[in-house]
Design a protein around this motif. Structure first.
Motif, short mmCIF file in Angstrom:
data_model
loop_
_atom_site.label_atom_id
_atom_site.label_comp_id
_atom_site.label_asym_id
_atom_site.label_seq_id
_atom_site.Cartn_x
_atom_site.Cartn_y
_atom_site.Cartn_z
N THR A 189 -56.36 -51.80 -28.75
CA THR A 189 -56.80 -52.93 -27.94
C THR A 189 -57.35 -54.05 -28.80
O THR A 189 -57.06 -55.22 -28.58
CB THR A 189 -57.90 -52.46 -26.96
N TYR A 479 -31.81 -35.19 -30.54
CA TYR A 479 -31.70 -34.19 -29.45
C TYR A 479 -32.52 -34.60 -28.25
O TYR A 479 -32.89 -33.79 -27.42
CB TYR A 479 -32.14 -32.82 -29.98
N ALA B 162 -60.57 -50.25 -23.22
CA ALA B 162 -59.19 -50.06 -23.65
C ALA B 162 -58.35 -49.55 -22.50
O ALA B 162 -58.80 -48.74 -21.71
CB ALA B 162 -59.15 -49.08 -24.80
N GLU B 163 -57.14 -50.06 -22.46
CA GLU B 163 -56.23 -49.50 -21.48
C GLU B 163 -55.65 -48.23 -22.06
O GLU B 163 -55.45 -48.13 -23.25
CB GLU B 163 -55.06 -50.47 -21.24
N GLU B 164 -55.37 -47.32 -21.22
CA GLU B 164 -54.67 -46.13 -21.70
C GLU B 164 -53.25 -46.53 -22.02
O GLU B 164 -52.64 -47.34 -21.33
CB GLU B 164 -54.66 -45.05 -20.60
N LEU B 165 -52.75 -45.98 -23.09
CA LEU B 165 -51.39 -46.34 -23.47
C LEU B 165 -50.42 -45.30 -22.92
O LEU B 165 -50.73 -44.12 -22.88
CB LEU B 165 -51.27 -46.35 -24.98
N SER B 166 -49.30 -45.79 -22.50
CA SER B 166 -48.29 -44.81 -22.13
C SER B 166 -47.38 -44.67 -23.33
O SER B 166 -46.86 -45.66 -23.85
CB SER B 166 -47.50 -45.29 -20.93
N TYR B 167 -47.27 -43.47 -23.80
CA TYR B 167 -46.47 -43.27 -24.99
C TYR B 167 -45.02 -43.02 -24.67
O TYR B 167 -44.69 -42.48 -23.61
CB TYR B 167 -47.05 -42.10 -25.79
N SER B 168 -44.21 -43.37 -25.61
CA SER B 168 -42.78 -43.10 -25.54
C SER B 168 -42.15 -43.68 -24.29
O SER B 168 -42.27 -43.14 -23.20
CB SER B 168 -42.51 -41.61 -25.56
N THR B 169 -41.49 -44.75 -24.51
CA THR B 169 -40.82 -45.36 -23.37
C THR B 169 -39.36 -44.93 -23.29
O THR B 169 -38.60 -45.39 -22.47
CB THR B 169 -40.87 -46.89 -23.48
N GLN B 170 -39.00 -44.03 -24.21
CA GLN B 170 -37.62 -43.55 -24.13
C GLN B 170 -37.62 -42.51 -23.03
O GLN B 170 -38.43 -41.60 -23.03
CB GLN B 170 -37.21 -42.85 -25.42
N PHE B 172 -36.13 -39.48 -21.58
CA PHE B 172 -35.21 -38.37 -21.80
C PHE B 172 -35.30 -37.46 -20.59
O PHE B 172 -36.33 -36.84 -20.35
CB PHE B 172 -35.62 -37.57 -23.05
N GLN B 174 -33.61 -34.81 -19.98
CA GLN B 174 -33.56 -33.40 -20.33
C GLN B 174 -33.39 -33.27 -21.85
O GLN B 174 -32.43 -33.74 -22.41
CB GLN B 174 -32.34 -32.76 -19.62
N PRO B 175 -34.33 -32.65 -22.53
CA PRO B 175 -34.12 -32.44 -23.95
C PRO B 175 -32.86 -31.60 -24.17
O PRO B 175 -32.57 -30.68 -23.40
CB PRO B 175 -35.35 -31.66 -24.40
N ASP B 176 -32.14 -31.99 -25.19
CA ASP B 176 -30.87 -31.34 -25.42
C ASP B 176 -31.01 -30.15 -26.36
O ASP B 176 -30.46 -30.13 -27.44
CB ASP B 176 -29.91 -32.37 -26.02
N PHE B 177 -31.74 -29.17 -25.92
CA PHE B 177 -31.98 -28.01 -26.78
C PHE B 177 -30.68 -27.28 -27.13
O PHE B 177 -30.51 -26.77 -28.21
CB PHE B 177 -32.94 -27.02 -26.12
N LEU B 180 -28.77 -28.89 -29.73
CA LEU B 180 -29.52 -28.68 -30.95
C LEU B 180 -29.22 -27.30 -31.53
O LEU B 180 -28.87 -27.15 -32.69
CB LEU B 180 -31.01 -28.79 -30.62
#
Ligand SMILES: [Fe+2]
Ligand SMILES: [Fe+2]
Lengths: 490, 571
Positions: A189, A479, B162-170, B172, B174-177, B180
């Motif tokens: 921030t 993956y 502080a604002e909480e952050l949202s992580y990972s905007t990708q 997915f 279904q993880p492609d286990f 893999l």
């Protein structure tokens, strides 16, 4: 009057010196104890190697007892105290101190006191117990105390962590985690706010920034693990802000290992936080371009160190903090051999802080690898690539220090274990950098599993090998694995 | 029984609160004294000692001293032990204590048993800094943190939302286990392979973990190098690099920012730093002169600005306000400026309150004057007499003959102190050619000045002075003037006039006196002494002549003068 003051100050100096020696000896004690327990884990009590090491410890203890009367080693709130004096550890002794604190915790122990009259055989037996009792056992402290008694060790006493303290310790660990997270977000921030203030030509509240960095330093010193997890999380929308916070945290961690003073750590964190501040003066589209830069764009990007200097100058402060930040902003892409940018007309030795920040910066940038850019590496691959340039781009010793901080398999690395299971590294063991803690996320058939954390240090005595070992690391992007889901910060 | 217990407990609590209040009162008193008196004064020293003892007693008895803070009160166990008296203006300083602590976000302070004197004293020092607003880049919290106290703890409210952050905007789904597992994982087939891989990692890890002796040495060198790190010098090196490589508009911007930096440093009266920056600017300017006119011009302007009217005035105010400014570095800084600062320096010279500051500025003007005498000399036209006197002193130090022009102007100054200094300086830098300027002074009101002028005229043997001197000496009132002046005037006549003036002396000595006899005899004796001061024939003859006279006093005086002449070398 004057005379009285002067004797007083010389008394003070004498006391300071005394304190200094005790601090020195305390560090030595912890490191010898560490070495002795390690030897005890490998050798039998009558082994020559073990005895040799244990004698060293004994001599030191005798010397301390002669000076101090007794020895009181206490582990409290993430610090070790020797006779009420808080010990500080530098690079060489850091892992040892962590190890000893862990021993205290695992044995449910708060205090060791050693009294006058202690014999070398008492000490041998005592140290040997640490190497051979299994801390996983139920009521380990009682067992430990009973053994001490049975072995006739009468001059060494141990004290259990009181139950209420244990509870509150657990709570404070949780509280620390929460605070760590909050402070990390505060850091993000602060950078975001600083950048938007600068865009609208407002001044940046330096005192506020300083206070945030100070609490960051405090929390990092108490609980590195949470911060390693936090820096492993990536958010691509707010790349610049989060990257700045990451570099700040990683730099402070390096500084802690180097034994820098608290005020210097804060200065380092401040400079690291603002190392890319110059980007505020480049077009938003350029900074957030979802593809690789072409040549003309690179020309622009390469201006951000100078722009950083100018931006920090516009804070209208020229105190030690700003000046160090100016230097780091200018030097962070120069490289050790000055092959980077901007080009300089005169040979210069990069500042210590610039060297630290440039390592943390490169690591974080390479592991963050914005989504659309294919040149993003897994943490361990990044470290390897950086290691090839050790001594050319990066200060070789500081790079080693850095790897000691993040581990050989840094938090967030996607790994395949020799059991065939897939996991994400979620914690570092500074004791054994190649054997981190791993959260298993899928079994050997690719089936999702209940998450389970395994410590790769766990040794199977009967088979005489480790339970789990890493055999390979993988690129999670490939993956479609979102690492942040598995990190225990939430 | 139970009631008694409760009563006893209440009494004890009351007593404890009372003691806490007393401790706090003394604390505030000590703080007040520390703020008023300088550090080396015994009063705050005694207060600190007393306070430490009181703290020690309290902590030994009660374990800790914990105060809660709100915007106007300090509380101990929920009881107010200090109330802000903000309505009373005189209490302002004391009033601010609760306020200052509260303002910076502190809600609780705790002193624990075992509190060392050192910690208590630094705590007081910090409060002093904050209340006196001596540290703009810090607040109470940042300062307390920096001290890393072991026995003083504090609770702070966090102001950052502080604002909480949202992580990972990708996203997915279904993880492609499976992918893999089936396509990519190459588990080592054999035990052998596994071992080799393990070994490799092990070697890398060992290499990372252990620090060789050489590496530790390198590291210590690096840390030692950082001990020598000088913030400003490092910053200047960055400035120079940037100035060396930037395109024009960016170059201009950079210079502008450096100028602002200079102002900041002036405000914090860090003149050692401003000096270094100006020197660096001049150095870069040198490099660009002949290569890039625009750049060189802009840098020159920067140096000129550093010495402009407004900035020099600010420095003047600082010199008057701050006692701890290092005058040597101010002098270095001012000397590094361009000549445009001269008139501004002369301007503040009259405003400076301390002798040492004025002297420093005079030294700076002396340095400038060696190259720009004219500009410094013009200072004699200043309306303030003391400034003129200072400028005269400067001209004297420069010792340049061309300064006479300005000194001559000052000889006519209405203030006697200026004239006196002007004569003194004229003597120092002038020669017989500059003597005529002294003649008008012979009519001046103050005889001390007249004497000085006469003496100097004599020293330089200014022929033009004979006539006006004679005019004075031939006046009737001449006999009545101050003996000292009379003596010098006659001596001057003798020295300058020599043979030419003998008729005047003869006339003077032979003339009988009826009225005002005593004074006239005095004049004659002084005349004889004047003649006797110089060994030339005509004077000797005249003295021999007088020796034969009847007047006993004159006779004796001549004899004495002649005897003395024998001892003098012949001219
Ligand atoms: Fe950068
Ligand atoms: Fe960066």
């Amino acid at each position: 009057m004057g005379k009285e003051t002067s004797t007083k100050s010389s008394d003070k100096k004498f006391l300071d010196r005394q304190e200094e020696t005790l601090l020195q000896k305390g560090k030595e004690l912890v490191s010898q104890l560490h070495a002795s327990i390690k030897t005890a884990q490998i050798y039998e009590q009558n082994n020559e190697m073990f005895i040799k090491q244990s004698r060293k410890l004994f001599d030191l203890i005798s010397e301390l007892i002669q000076k101090e009367g007794e020895i009181l080693l206490v582990s409290k709130e993430g610090y070790l105290f020797l006779n009420d004096l808080r010990l500080k550890f530098d690079l060489e002794k850091y892992a040892g101190s962590k190890f000893i604190m862990e021993i205290f915790e695992r044995f449910d122990m708060e205090k060791i006191s050693i009294e006058e009259g202690v014999t070398s055989s008492e000490l041998d037996s005592f140290v040997y117990l640490f190497g051979h009792l299994n801390p996983e056992e139920k009521d380990i402290f009682d067992l430990f105390e009973e053994k001490i008694h049975k072995l006739g060790i009468s001059h060494i006493k141990v004290e259990r962590i009181p139950l209420f303290k244990k509870e509150s310790y657990k709570k404070s660990l949780q509280e620390n985690k929460r605070l760590a997270k909050k402070t990390f977000f505060n850091a993000v921030t602060v950078v975001r706010e600083a950048m938007s203030s600068l865009e609208s030509r407002k001044t940046v509240n330096i005192v506020r920034v300083k206070r945030m960095v100070q609490s960051l330093v405090d929390l990092i010193m108490e609980d590195e693990g949470t911060f390693l997890e936090l820096t492993a999380l990536k958010n691509f929308d707010e790349y610049t802000y989060i990257h700045s916070a990451d570099v700040c945290v990683l730099s402070i961690m390096c500084g802690v290992r180097l034994g820098l003073e608290k005020n210097k750590l804060c200065e380092l964190g401040f400079a690291a936080l603002f190392h890319d501040l110059g980007k505020v003066r480049l077009p938003y589209e350029l900074i957030n371009k979802p593809a690789e830069y072409d040549d003309s764009e690179w020309v622009q990007i390469r201006r951000h160190p100078e722009l950083g200097v100018k931006t920090i100058l516009s804070f209208r402060r020229l105190d030690d903090y700003s000046m160090r930040a100016i230097l780091v902003a200018f030097e962070h892409h120069l490289n050790l051999d000055l092959s980077g940018y901007p080009k300089v007309s005169k040979k210069r030795d990069l500042n210590l802080f610039s060297r630290i920040v440039s390592i943390a910066d490169a690591y974080d940038a390479m592991t963050s690898g914005r989504v659309y850019i294919k040149t993003s590496y897994s943490p361990d691959e990044t470290l390897k690539r950086m290691f090839y340039r050790s001594g050319i781009f990066y200060d070789p010793v500081l790079l080693k220090v850095f790897i000691n901080v993040v581990g050989v398999y840094p938090v967030g690395t996607l790994v395949v274990l020799d059991t065939g299971e897939i996991g994400v590294v979620c914690g570092i063991n500074s004791e054994d950098l190649a054997r981190p803690r791993v959260k298993i996320i899928a079994d050997r058939y690719g089936e999702k599993k209940e998450y389970k954390v395994v410590d790769l240090r766990k040794f199977d005595e009967t088979r005489n090998e480790y339970h789990f070992s890493i055999v390979q690391t993988l690129d999670p992007q490939r993956y479609k694995i979102d690492i942040s889901q598995y990190l225990a910060v939430e | 029984m139970e009631e008694l217990e409760i009563k006893k407990e209440r009494l004890e609590k009351e007593q404890e609160i009372n003691e806490a209040k007393k401790l706090l009162d003394f604390f505030l008193k000590a703080l007040k004294n520390i703020m008023i008196y300088p550090e080396d004064n015994p009063i705050p020293f005694e207060f600190k000692k007393g306070l430490y003892k009181k703290f020690k007693d309290f902590l030994e008895k009660n374990g800790e001293f914990k105060i809660q803070v709100d915007s106007t009160n300090l509380l101990y166990q929920n009881e107010v032990i200090y109330h802000d008296q903000s309505k009373d203006v005189r209490m302002h300083q004391e009033k601010s204590i609760a306020f200052f602590i509260y303002r910076d976000g502190i809600r609780e302070i705790k002193f624990e048993m075992g509190l060392p004197e050192k910690e208590l004293n630094s705590f007081l020092e910090i409060l002093k800094l904050v209340v006196k607003r001596l540290v703009p880049e810090d607040d109470l919290v940042t300062l307390l943190w920096g001290k890393d106290f072991n026995f003083i703890k504090y609770e702070v409210v966090d102001e950052i939302l502080a604002e909480e952050l949202s992580y990972s905007t990708q996203v997915f789904s279904q993880p492609d286990f499976e992918k893999l597992y089936h396509s990519e994982i190459d588990l080592p087939e054999t035990e052998e392979e596994k071992k080799v891989k393990g070994e490799k990692v092990k070697i890398f890890v060992e290499n990372i973990k252990a620090f060789a002796e050489g590496e530790i040495t390198d590291l210590n060198k690096l840390l030692a190098m950082d001990q020598k790190y000088h913030p400003l010098e490092a910053t200047i090196s960055v400035f120079i690099e940037i100035l060396n490589q930037e395109e024009l508009p960016d170059f201009y911007e950079m210079v502008g920012l450096i100028e602002k930096g200079l102002d900041l440093l002036i405000e914090t009266y860090d003149f050692a730093s401003t000096y270094k920056i100006i020197e660096a600017i001049k150095q870069v300017e040198q490099r660009f002169s002949g290569i890039s006119k625009e750049r060189s011009e802009r840098l020159k302007i920067a140096v000129e600005r550093a010495g402009d009217k407004r900035r020099i005035e600010i420095i003047g105010e600082i010199l008057n306000r701050e006692k701890k400014v290092d005058l040597f570095s101010v002098q270095d800084y001012l000397c590094s400026l361009y000549w445009n600062s001269i008139s501004n320096l002369i301007n503040i010279l009259g405003e400076l309150k301390t002798f040492s500051a004025r002297k420093m500025v005079c030294r700076v003007l002396e340095k400038f004057g060696r190259e720009n005498l004219e500009l410094v000399g013009k200072g004699v036209f200043d309306s303030r007499w003391y400034v003129v006197r200072n400028i005269l002193w400067v001209l004297g130090e420069i010792e340049d003959r061309r300064g006479v022009e300005f000194v001559n102007f000052a000889l006519k100054h209405e203030d006697v102190r200026v004239r006196r200094e002007a004569i003194r300086i004229l003597e120092k830098i002038g020669d017989s050619n500059s003597g005529t300027a002294l003649i008008p002074l012979l009519d001046y009101d103050f005889n001390k000045i007249r004497i000085m002028a006469v003496k100097l005229l004599a020293k330089w043997k200014v022929k033009e002075a004979i006539k006006p001197l004679l005019e004075i000496a031939e006046k009737k009132e001449f006999h009545n003037i101050d003996i000292e002046e009379k003596k010098e005037l006659l001596l001057a006549l003798a020295i300058i006039g020599r043979d030419e003036i003998i008729p005047f002396f003869r006339k003077l000595l032979r003339k009988r006196a009826f009225f005002n006899r005593e004074k006239k005899i005095e004049t004659k004796i002084l005349a004889i002494k004047a003649l006797g001061a110089l060994n030339f024939l005509k004077a000797k003859n005249l003295l021999t002549e007088i020796k034969t006279k009847r007047n006993k006093t004159l006779k004796e005086a001549s004899a004495k003068a002649l005897a003395k002449l024998e001892l003098l070398p012949k001219i």
